[in-house]
Structures are given as C-alpha cells and as structure tokens.
Scaffold this motif. Sequence first.
Motif, PDB file in Angstrom:
ATOM      1  N   GLY A   1       0.995  -1.171   0.060  1.00 26.03           N
ATOM      2  CA  GLY A   1       0.002  -0.156   0.058  1.00 26.03           C
ATOM      3  C   GLY A   1       0.754   1.144   0.049  1.00 26.03           C
ATOM      4  N   GLU A   2       1.144   1.598   1.220  1.00 25.87           N
ATOM      5  CA  GLU A   2       2.307   2.851   1.024  1.00 25.87           C
ATOM      6  C   GLU A   2       3.181   2.752   0.586  1.00 25.87           C
ATOM      7  OE1 GLU A   2       2.133   5.319   5.006  1.00 25.87           O
ATOM      8  OE2 GLU A   2       1.178   3.811   5.678  1.00 25.87           O
ATOM      9  N   ARG A   3       4.112   1.558   0.543  1.00 25.10           N
ATOM     10  CA  ARG A   3       5.446   1.491  -0.001  1.00 25.10           C
ATOM     11  C   ARG A   3       6.502   1.534   0.951  1.00 25.10           C
ATOM     12  NH1 ARG A   3       2.687   0.441  -6.047  1.00 25.10           N
ATOM     13  NH2 ARG A   3       1.982  -1.413  -5.664  1.00 25.10           N
ATOM     14  N   ILE A   4       6.623   1.939   1.750  1.00 25.26           N
ATOM     15  CA  ILE A   4       7.478   2.682   2.828  1.00 25.26           C
ATOM     16  C   ILE A   4       8.821   1.117   3.232  1.00 25.26           C
ATOM     17  CG2 ILE A   4       6.173   4.748   2.917  1.00 25.26           C
ATOM     18  CD1 ILE A   4       5.568   3.056   5.843  1.00 25.26           C
ATOM     19  N   ALA A   5       7.966   0.156   3.005  1.00 26.84           N
ATOM     20  CA  ALA A   5       8.744  -1.141   3.853  1.00 26.84           C
ATOM     21  C   ALA A   5       8.954  -2.100   2.644  1.00 26.84           C
ATOM     22  CB  ALA A   5       8.301  -1.892   4.278  1.00 26.84           C
ATOM     23  N   GLN A   6      10.781  -2.504   2.841  1.00 30.38           N
ATOM     24  CA  GLN A   6      10.945  -4.098   2.144  1.00 30.38           C
ATOM     25  C   GLN A   6      10.456  -4.962   1.796  1.00 30.38           C
ATOM     26  OE1 GLN A   6      15.533  -3.974   1.861  1.00 30.38           O
ATOM     27  NE2 GLN A   6      15.691  -2.298   1.934  1.00 30.38           N
ATOM     28  N   PRO A   7       9.576  -5.384   0.858  1.00 28.26           N
ATOM     29  CA  PRO A   7       9.073  -6.203   0.677  1.00 28.26           C
ATOM     30  C   PRO A   7       9.443  -7.651   1.772  1.00 28.26           C
ATOM     31  CG  PRO A   7       9.517  -5.690  -1.153  1.00 28.26           C
ATOM     32  CD  PRO A   7       9.794  -4.894  -0.756  1.00 28.26           C
ATOM     33  N   ASP A   8       9.921  -8.169   1.466  1.00 28.55           N
ATOM     34  CA  ASP A   8      10.374  -9.293   1.585  1.00 28.55           C
ATOM     35  C   ASP A   8      11.634  -9.588   3.572  1.00 28.55           C
ATOM     36  OD1 ASP A   8      11.094 -10.367  -1.004  1.00 28.55           O
ATOM     37  OD2 ASP A   8      13.173 -10.079  -0.940  1.00 28.55           O
ATOM     38  N   LEU A   9      11.687  -8.285   3.989  1.00 30.96           N
ATOM     39  CA  LEU A   9      11.407  -7.622   5.058  1.00 30.96           C
ATOM     40  C   LEU A   9      10.699  -7.307   5.959  1.00 30.96           C
ATOM     41  CD1 LEU A   9      15.284  -6.356   4.122  1.00 30.96           C
ATOM     42  CD2 LEU A   9      14.625  -9.061   5.119  1.00 30.96           C
ATOM     43  N   VAL A  10       9.243  -7.485   6.092  1.00 31.48           N
ATOM     44  CA  VAL A  10       8.252  -6.922   6.555  1.00 31.48           C
ATOM     45  C   VAL A  10       7.810  -8.676   7.533  1.00 31.48           C
ATOM     46  CG1 VAL A  10       7.064  -7.042   4.837  1.00 31.48           C
ATOM     47  CG2 VAL A  10       6.473  -5.229   6.908  1.00 31.48           C
ATOM     48  N   GLY A  11       7.437  -8.009   8.941  1.00 34.24           N
ATOM     49  CA  GLY A  11       6.971  -9.403   9.142  1.00 34.24           C
ATOM     50  C   GLY A  11       6.788  -9.368  10.557  1.00 34.24           C
ATOM     51  N   ALA A  12       5.739 -10.426  11.040  1.00 31.08           N
ATOM     52  CA  ALA A  12       5.666 -10.429  12.662  1.00 31.08           C
ATOM     53  C   ALA A  12       5.821 -11.746  13.242  1.00 31.08           C
ATOM     54  CB  ALA A  12       4.428  -9.745  12.954  1.00 31.08           C
ATOM     55  N   TYR A  13       6.190 -12.173  14.213  1.00 27.67           N
ATOM     56  CA  TYR A  13       5.769 -13.165  14.513  1.00 27.67           C
ATOM     57  C   TYR A  13       5.990 -13.568  16.343  1.00 27.67           C
ATOM     58  CZ  TYR A  13      10.399 -12.150  14.919  1.00 27.67           C
ATOM     59  OH  TYR A  13      12.314 -11.688  15.502  1.00 27.67           O
ATOM     60  N   GLY A  14       5.526 -14.350  16.738  1.00 24.80           N
ATOM     61  CA  GLY A  14       5.497 -14.579  18.394  1.00 24.80           C
ATOM     62  C   GLY A  14       6.219 -15.694  18.442  1.00 24.80           C
ATOM     63  N   VAL A  15       7.506 -15.535  19.819  1.00 19.60           N
ATOM     64  CA  VAL A  15       8.879 -16.593  19.961  1.00 19.60           C
ATOM     65  C   VAL A  15       8.204 -17.346  21.382  1.00 19.60           C
ATOM     66  CG1 VAL A  15      11.007 -16.128  21.052  1.00 19.60           C
ATOM     67  CG2 VAL A  15       9.893 -14.734  19.414  1.00 19.60           C
ATOM     68  N   ASP A  16       8.030 -18.244  21.250  1.00 21.99           N
ATOM     69  CA  ASP A  16       7.578 -19.693  21.871  1.00 21.99           C
ATOM     70  C   ASP A  16       8.119 -20.074  22.970  1.00 21.99           C
ATOM     71  OD1 ASP A  16       5.550 -19.708  19.482  1.00 21.99           O
ATOM     72  OD2 ASP A  16       6.271 -21.490  18.932  1.00 21.99           O
ATOM     73  N   LEU A  17       7.763 -18.435  23.972  1.00 26.82           N
ATOM     74  CA  LEU A  17       8.391 -19.073  25.442  1.00 26.82           C
ATOM     75  C   LEU A  17       7.565 -19.797  26.221  1.00 26.82           C
ATOM     76  CD1 LEU A  17      10.784 -16.074  25.710  1.00 26.82           C
ATOM     77  CD2 LEU A  17      11.903 -18.251  24.879  1.00 26.82           C
ATOM     78  N   ALA A  18       7.422 -20.210  27.061  1.00 25.94           N
ATOM     79  CA  ALA A  18       6.141 -20.630  28.002  1.00 25.94           C
ATOM     80  C   ALA A  18       6.744 -20.205  29.751  1.00 25.94           C
ATOM     81  CB  ALA A  18       6.291 -22.641  28.175  1.00 25.94           C
ATOM     82  N   TYR A  19       7.069 -19.961  29.887  1.00 26.33           N
ATOM     83  CA  TYR A  19       7.590 -19.360  31.246  1.00 26.33           C
ATOM     84  C   TYR A  19       6.912 -17.609  31.568  1.00 26.33           C
ATOM     85  CZ  TYR A  19       8.961 -24.150  31.605  1.00 26.33           C
ATOM     86  OH  TYR A  19       9.035 -25.398  31.129  1.00 26.33           O
ATOM     87  N   ALA A  20       7.217 -16.808  31.052  1.00 26.60           N
ATOM     88  CA  ALA A  20       6.266 -15.545  31.414  1.00 26.60           C
ATOM     89  C   ALA A  20       5.456 -15.090  29.602  1.00 26.60           C
ATOM     90  CB  ALA A  20       7.740 -14.665  30.692  1.00 26.60           C
ATOM     91  N   PRO A  21       5.704 -14.352  30.267  1.00 28.00           N
ATOM     92  CA  PRO A  21       4.767 -13.434  28.696  1.00 28.00           C
ATOM     93  C   PRO A  21       5.166 -13.476  27.603  1.00 28.00           C
ATOM     94  CG  PRO A  21       4.006 -12.361  30.743  1.00 28.00           C
ATOM     95  CD  PRO A  21       4.997 -13.391  31.577  1.00 28.00           C
ATOM     96  N   ALA A  22       4.850 -14.050  26.604  1.00 29.76           N
ATOM     97  CA  ALA A  22       5.866 -14.109  25.511  1.00 29.76           C
ATOM     98  C   ALA A  22       6.257 -12.902  24.362  1.00 29.76           C
ATOM     99  CB  ALA A  22       5.407 -15.427  24.621  1.00 29.76           C
ATOM    100  N   PRO A  23       7.190 -12.842  24.404  1.00 31.08           N
ATOM    101  CA  PRO A  23       7.376 -11.742  23.216  1.00 31.08           C
ATOM    102  C   PRO A  23       6.527 -11.677  21.876  1.00 31.08           C
ATOM    103  CG  PRO A  23       9.579 -12.370  23.735  1.00 31.08           C
ATOM    104  CD  PRO A  23       8.209 -13.967  24.028  1.00 31.08           C
TER     105      PRO A  23
END
Lengths: 448, 430
Positions: free
Chosen positions: B294-316
């Motif tokens: 849309g806005e074309r401000i980010a490089q397409p290959d390097l945009v994303g989101a993910y959870g880090v699956d850690l179990a003993y505290a609120p995970a990032p």
Amino acid sequence: MTLIATRPGPGAARPYRFPQVVRRAVAGGQVVAAHLPGQNLAVALLLLDAGAGREPVGKEGLGGVLAKALEEGTAQRDGTAYALAIEALGTELVTGLDWDSFQVSVQVPVDRLNAAVELLAEAVRTPRLDPADVLRVRDDEATALRMDWANPGPRADAVLRADLFGADNRWGRPMYGDPDSVATLEVDDVTVFHSEWFIRPGTLIVAGDLDRLDLDALAAAAFAGTGGGPVEKGGPIEVPLSGRRKVILVDRPGSVQSTLRLGHPAPHRAHPDHVPMSLAGTVLGGAFTSRLNHLIREVHGYTYGIRGDFASSRRFGRFAVSSGVQTAVTAPALVESVGEVSRTRLTGVTEEELDVARSWRAGQLSVELQSPRAIAAALTTLVVHDLPDDYHARLRESLLAATVEEVSAAAAAHLHPDSLTLVVEGDSAVIRDELVAAGLGEVVDHTP
Amino acid sequence: MPDSGYPWPIETTRLDNGLRVVVSEDRTAPAVAVNLWYDVGSRHEPEGQTGFAHLFEHLMFEGSVNVAKTEHMKLIQGSGGSLNATTNPDRTNYFETVPAEHLELALWLEADRMGGLVPALTQETLDNQRDVVKNERRQRYENVPYGDAWLRLLPLLYPPGHPYHHATIGSMADLNAADLATFQAFHTTYYAPNNAVLTVVGDTTAAEVFGLADKYFGAIPPRAEIPAAPDGRTVPATGRPAVETVTTDVPAPRVYVAHRTHPYGTTGYDVTTVLATVLGTGRGSRLYQRLADGERIAQPDLVGAYGVDLAYAPAPLIATATARPGVDAERLRAGLAEVIDELATVPVTAAELDRAKALLSTQWWRHMSTVDGRADVLGRYATQFGDPAKIAERLPAWLAVTAEQIAEQAAELLGAADRVTLTYQPEEKA
C-alpha cells in the motif's frame, strides 16, 4: 559407576526404500510423482528449464525479478487478490532458482493441491507483468540484494566465482546477480525472458498420497496453454585451473571476523568420479567430524565452523571451502586450511574416515528424505540430471561400496591446492601484512 | 476442523529415577528420532553467569566416561545420523535422527553424557569450547547488520532480575570468568534424569524403547533438589513505552516493535499466534498489504511479525519492517505502529482469519511431517505441560481463535504504553 561401558552394536538393518516413482506424459508436459501413502501434506513443484544459466550475460538476476513479478497480479486478478487466494489455501508461492532450473512450488494439505496448482499455473503462465509493477519489483530486488550484500559473504563469493570462471561468462557472475546488475534490468528483459522460458510446459513434480491425488488433473492445470518443446541444454564447460595460488583481499573495515572462501574449478555433475569425489569432499570438509572442522574449530578454536565440498551443476563444478574466523587468526587459519587440502590430496583418506563418510552419506538418505518437500527435491534431482527412478537406491549402494583407493585417487585427481584462489573478506588494514608474510601466494587487493 | 493435531500413538512411562520416556511409533520410514529435553535454559542463570547453559551444551559433545572427545559426533554421523542441540531461555534440547538399527547406540550415547560427563570434563575442553562460543557470538550477532537486535530487545522487554532479561548467548565477560568447577556443578545440578524427558519417534515400539531406556538410563541417580528458575510470570507494567535507537553500520533503517503477550501453551498465546499470522505472515498479511504494498515504505522481503514461543513468562510478539530507499525511520516507525494499533480498532475479517488459520495448519503439518519435528514437540509438551498428549490440542486451539479475541488482546496488550520500539539508523557516511 552406573553406566554401561560397552558401546552397543547396530540391530538388524532396515533398508531404505525410496517411494514409488510414477512418470507420466500428460497434456504436452511431463509429470514425475512420488507416492507417500498416509501423508496429509502434499507438494507440487513446477520445474522449468529457466535457471540462471539461461540468463544473458549482463542480465544477472533476471529470473529472481521475474519470480517476484509473477505474484504482482495475473490475467485474472490483481496482486492482492492473488495473495489472498493462494494463502487462503494455506500456502505461499515458493520460488527457487539454481544454475540448471527454475522452480516454483506449493505445499498444502493434500485435498487442496488441485486448487493450489491451478493458482500456481495462473501466476507462472499468465502473469500480468504490468510495466510499473515490474520496475518496482526490480527496484525492490536491487534493494534486497544491497541489504544482503551488506552481510559478509556475498562479495567474497562473487570475487571467488569471477576468478574461477571469468567475469565475462554468465557462470563467472553471481547466480542471483548483484545489486547493480539487477538495477539495470528493463521491463522488456523480464517479459522476453518470460515468453521464452515460462510458457514451455516443463515438468510437474508431485510428492504426496497419490491415492488421494489426480495426477492427470494436476498436469492439465499445470500445462494448460503451454507450447514449445525442450531446448538443447549445452555440454560441460572446460574450465582451466590457474596453476598459481593467490590471495584476493576484499576490504571490510572494522570486521571482527574474516570471511574465507577458498576454491578452484572442479568437474561437472555427470563426471564418472562424482561419488568418490564427493566422498573425498565429505572426509575433508563435508561433515562436522571432517578434517577441516576438526582442525580449525575443535583443535584451534579459530572458528564457529568451516566447511568444504565439491558442488556441481550440469555444465560445471567447483571445490570450495568457506568459513568465518576471528580477525587475529586469519593467516594461520588459511595456512592450516590449505595445508589440510594438500595433505588430503597427497595422502588420501583413511579407512576409518571413509567408513564414517560413506555410512553418514548413505544413512542420510533414510534420515533426510522424509517430508514431502524433501522428496520433491529428490525428484527434481532425477529430472534435472536425467537420472533413473532407482537412482537413490543405487547411490546408496555406490556410496557404501566406495573404497579407500577410489576415494584417495579422486582426492589426488580433483583437489588442486596449488591452484586455489583464497578470497579473504576482512579488515585489510589489520590483516594484509600477515597475509603477505604467510607466503600463500601473491596478495591482490580486490577493486570493486 | 480436525479433532487432533497429532494422529499418531503416544505412550509414556517414568523410570524409577524420574526420567520420563515418551514414544510415538511410526513405521513409515526406517528412521528414529531421539530427543532429550533438559529443563534448564538461560532463565536459570544467575547474574554474572550468563551464557553458561549454552556453553554447557557445547561441552556435552566433548566426551564422557565411555565416549572419547569428538567420538559422539563421529559415531552418530558414522551411523548415518543427523544430530544437533540448541539452548534457549527455557530449556536445552539434544537430538539425533538415525537409521532405526542404531537406536540403541543413540540411547547409549545420551545416557553416557547424562550420567558420566563430569569426570571427562577438562580445562582444555572448556577453554576450547569457550573460544568456539565466542566465535559463534561474533559470527551470529556481531559481524552482521542488525545481528544484535534480539540481544537489545530482551532487556527492553524484561526488567533486570527477570529470567528472560538476558540473551542465551550471554556476555563475553561472564564466559571469560567461568571456571571448571562451576561447570561441573552445573551438570550435577541440572543434568539429572528427573530433570529430563527422553522422546523417541519412528520405526520402533514403546516396549523396545522403555526396555532400552531402563537398561541405559535406569541406574543414573536422580537429584533431590533441583533449583527452580526465578518466577517471571508477572512483569510489572512500567506505564510508559521503552524506546531505543541505535546508530550503526546498517544498510537501511529498520524498526522492531515488541510487546509482552502470554506464555506459550495458554489460550492467550494461541490468540497471539493467530494474531501474529494475520499481522505479519505472507503477502496477504496486514503489514505486507499496508507497508510493503500500500504505502510502499517497507522492503517487501523484510516485513513480518511472529511470536517467540517461550513458556515461563509473557512471551514476546515482535513485528519488524525495513525502510525502502528514501523512507526515514520515523515514517516507518509511525506506519508500523499504526498497523499494530488498528488490530484493536479495525476488526479482523473472516477472510483474514481463514487465511491465517490455513497458513498455520500447513505450518503445523509441515512440522509434524518428520520424526524429528514430532519428537521435539512431544518433548516440549511433556517438559512444559506435564503431558505429551496435549500436543494434539494446539492446532484445534489455533483454529478456534475468534476475531473478537484478537481485538480484545490487541486492546489489552498491544497499547502504546506497553510498547518496546528498537530502531536501527544507518551511520552518516563521511
């Protein structure tokens, strides 16, 4: 002590069987499939004779730009609608490129494979290739390569390749191109490359539960609207050895590691020495327990890891060693690495080492060939290199049958320590004098 | 919707010394995956000993009472197997996949280093592997652009004293200060059978594995007191965003936005998993559609989101974007924040939700398509949730997540006051 001291021997061997292979000519193209009964996931991969070797000199990176442009919309829908349609099936379009082929694939639960292949074919055969989109994708690819080339490695790889194969040849330039070659591509380059290579039917690879798949329907979708036959692939290319070892220094100021790429030309894939040569590579540098990793990582602690291997495509091959070592030990790490290549050439391999190498390589066939994606890659090897259905079974036998004499002879014939090009990407100001003093060969500064 | 994410048998037992054994038979290929989860990770490391759990993982390959230095690798590779080990904040896992006839060898090797590492551990080995780990740190974190992002995000997300405050790779200074006695004590404390789960998946039977486990591991004594890691389940809110900007040698501005969510394995984290996929997986994701397309401000290959699956505290939950040429960091940061903020205000559509669930389903089955993939997840569920059979619940739980839950979580946890923002800014070139 409570532990059992005696190491247990192996139980009865349970031989590996490659899945049943089905080959079929349908709708003008070829289908090569592997039957994976009970597997919920399936992979379909369209293999086209459109690898980097088909790109004209000066147009490196064309295939990569086209790969991205395929998803910017088709004759039937725009890029966003396409993304939503294919991702709703649970897959993304995965593209890949090597010297010999262009690959595009989908991976989905088996009941969705038909729909996914229809979408795959829609993008490959009827992309919109709107000029504005193509130019934007080109600029994005150039930027992506610039990002990648900011890491240590790509520059060293390119310098080694150019020195081995000559920068006047396509195969002497980076497989994916470089930031500059991609930045100068034009819309016509992309559309012409598409019309020349992406309309031919190619081969559809399928790995999945064939009892739940209709190969004819998959092929009909993959080959609809295609035309043109196979094109002559060209024979092996003779690449001379330099006969003169040298060091090429690629400056990376402030680098805390030196990135090492050592190499020389080697035989192409169909060379009769392929198996013993690759085993020699395994003993020298192909496994964690190999000579180079043992010496440079485990004995000296110079690196997190070092690898060496023979790699080959249909038309050419190379031997290469790669590593990253602490800046302060760059010269000794190079001296030791070259020494180990020389020693392997002169004195060959031992029975004990070869025993590990051949069992490892043979065992890896049963350990690694599990997922549909891995099986699809194995089928791709059969197609690209014109190999028979029982190739993997025969490969296992020939690995296990290779003798010390054969592998040592291959090491002597195909390792050339005196013709190595040693590319070092690191902090020139810190390491240059030591590299000259090491006496490995003339030290040349790479000028971009 | 599938009833189960795990349509294979699972059998378990517990040896007298406390070692839990999990077996999942699958005769499809003549291979077995052997996997050990030790319930020790960098969350157990006290201040001044960061990086110890990971350095210890290296030492486990350097010989034990009946296995000579470097022989472990040689025997596994010589049998045709693949092997490795990893350490993260939560745990340390060791695994090998071998042709089925070498199952007993793999179990013997694992038992020998569980029960007999300390007498074989030498100063020379420690010094050598310390050098290897320092090289790993250089190669992975220091010599590559943006390589230290994770090292910088953790202390922004978790306060000093929190078990996730420091990164698993640790600090060079702590590693330099480590002495042999500390590592011997580390093994004695944590590498006990009652602190581990042994999982075997593939071409074998539960009866065979239980018998062999007892033969090789059965006589290793348990450890009475295994110290727990500090409790990190509650992370006090600071009430204000954490912001860090790094000006360094990078090729383009990059922004990371991170939030603390829920521990892995909870319903809340299932929502996070689906939310992250809606937000940042694939070309149909919100981040791609808005910032790359849309806005074309980010490089397409390097945009994303993910959870880090850690179990003993609120995970990032981490979202990231890298600027296209000519776009400055501030604009990118504003764009990224806006898309995340909208998760609370612009409802996720049915199509977005279906897309995310389809991608997650494929991802799940891809992970389950190899014996080694299955073994590691079974080991996780046995270690972290006390029951490997709970593995079957994850995929159905993802598929049950609703758009309302995503909006609620975004409103509750992804607000500006709880936001961590890390920005990389290219140096001005002279």
